[in-house]
Design an enzyme around this catalytic site. Sequence first.
Site: not given
Ligand SMILES: [Zn+2]
Length: 488
Positions: A250, A253, A305, A377, A451
């Site tokens: 993405h 990020e 994104r 991410h 994440e």
């Molecule tokens: Zn992501």
Amino acid sequence: METWSRTVVLLLVITVTCSALINELPPGKEWPANNSVKQPFDDDPETTTILILSEKEPSNPIAEHLEVEGPEETIIDASLPVLRSTSPESRVDYTGAQIWKVSTQNTNVRGVIYRLRRRNLISTWGGNQSSIDILVKSNAVNNVTRVFKRERIPIEVVIEDLQQRINEENPPLDPNEVELQNRRGHRMTWKQYHRVEDIHGFMDYLAKTYPKIVSVNSIGKSYEGRDLKVLRISDGKPTNKAVFIDGGIHAREWISPATVTYFINQFAENFDVETDDIKNIDWYFLPVVNPDGYEHTHQSDRLWRKNKKPSRTTSRTCIGTDLNRNFGYRWGGKGSSGNPCSEIYRGSSAFSEPESKALSDFIKSSSANFTAYITYHSYGQYLLYPWGYDNAVPPDYKDLDELGNRMASAIRQTRGSSYQVGSSSGLLYPASGGSDDWAKGQGIRYSFTIELSDTGRYGFILPTSFIEPVARESLNGLRVLAAQVAKL
Ligand SMILES: [Zn+2]
Ligand SMILES: *[C@@H]1O[C@H](CO)[C@@H](O)[C@H](O)[C@H]1NC(C)=O
Ligand SMILES: *[C@@H]1O[C@H](CO)[C@@H](O)[C@H](O)[C@H]1NC(C)=O
Ligand SMILES: *[C@@H]1O[C@H](CO)[C@@H](O)[C@H](O)[C@H]1NC(C)=O
Ligand SMILES: *[C@@H]1O[C@H](CO)[C@@H](O)[C@H](O)[C@H]1NC(C)=O
């Protein structure tokens, strides 16, 4: 580099005949489902549409569910058309746009957010079961404030002016740093978020400087023709297991490529004095899976994104596919959209996008014994394992959970950051077509989506002073995984 390429070609030929060795579980092979964990979407559609939207689907849980159920025309553009310009030279301006943290305790909240989203006044960023981070567009701040007051929903303004944060996020380096860059032979600093050119230059520099252990290979091209560069660190022992790590699926990020390149730097520059665990693994790093989107976030729209390949709808052209909905394990299911204008558009078919296809082709055709796949991410601080496609877990989920918890505890011991561990669908919400599901479906034993920081104070716009601390604690988590993989 030469040798590696030739080896890859050779191995390609070999794997045709013995791919069963590494791909014991072909994609699509059914694993027992575990439906015992209650999902937010089990409830009635109005309350559940928005619910969680943290990381796997940070942008638009509401639009997403509309899209699954509604006809094409009712679908709401998940992007920000009011702000977004079509001209590549101009920058999208977020002046006056705000980020709010909204508690979900009040029973009205979901309906309210749902309606505001439909009117295109807000979009959703992230959150968890108890709160949601929303972006309120600048021209809508007054009206949205009024609505929340009327409904008696408490809000916390987390970012007063998004554009100001964006302007302050990635300041130029001071002259001393620039001087250092010139002497070092590459431009990466981990004091700044760098462009693709700097990241690729750094990878090439390491391959040139440490040819015995480091090699770089382009595994394909992005839609706009940028290289998808993978760096390998290996001492060549035939008994080595292999680990694949990627970042930047993405575009917005930014902490992800910064963290992955930090790992590369640590292992390549200090290989001789690294632990046996690190040396007994063949490391493969793809720090920027989505270079077109990443460059776009630097040049035009900080909050982009998806990738940059255009798609036609009946009425217009929208740009980009969510690469993390485009992988071919249970592609097209829950938590993805068939609307090309959606932020979670899954693409026209599994692996329709050059970036996801190149990644999966590389892993499938490699003879490396991939034992772990980790994709970085942001944001939310989660360690997620499969499955994402639905509320189910693989049969060995206890191993994944146990390892995930040990990684989380190593991260916590570094400087106190708290990561939650669980299956993507169970901890957050279903999202099909993710790279971690696909990797697990290939038989790669340890597959995680991580994440990174933070939990919403800055969200995607994480200041550069966080790069080193976030990368350092993440490295400690990765070391726990390396120890596990090395001892198998
Ligand atoms: Zn992501
Ligand atoms: C299903 O999940 C529950 C809770 O997550 C767990 O207690 C149970 O053992 C799982 N069952 C199977 C068959 O994996
Ligand atoms: C959700 O996030 C907020 C802040 O971002 C945090 O205070 C809270 O503990 C989180 N709740 C859960 C259930 O994780
Ligand atoms: C805000 O509300 C006013 C009055 O209801 C309306 O005229 C205006 O169009 C609204 N602004 C936005 C951005 O929706
Ligand atoms: C690959 O690694 C696994 C452990 O994850 C091991 O059991 C297997 O024998 C290895 N396969 C090859 C071909 O080396």
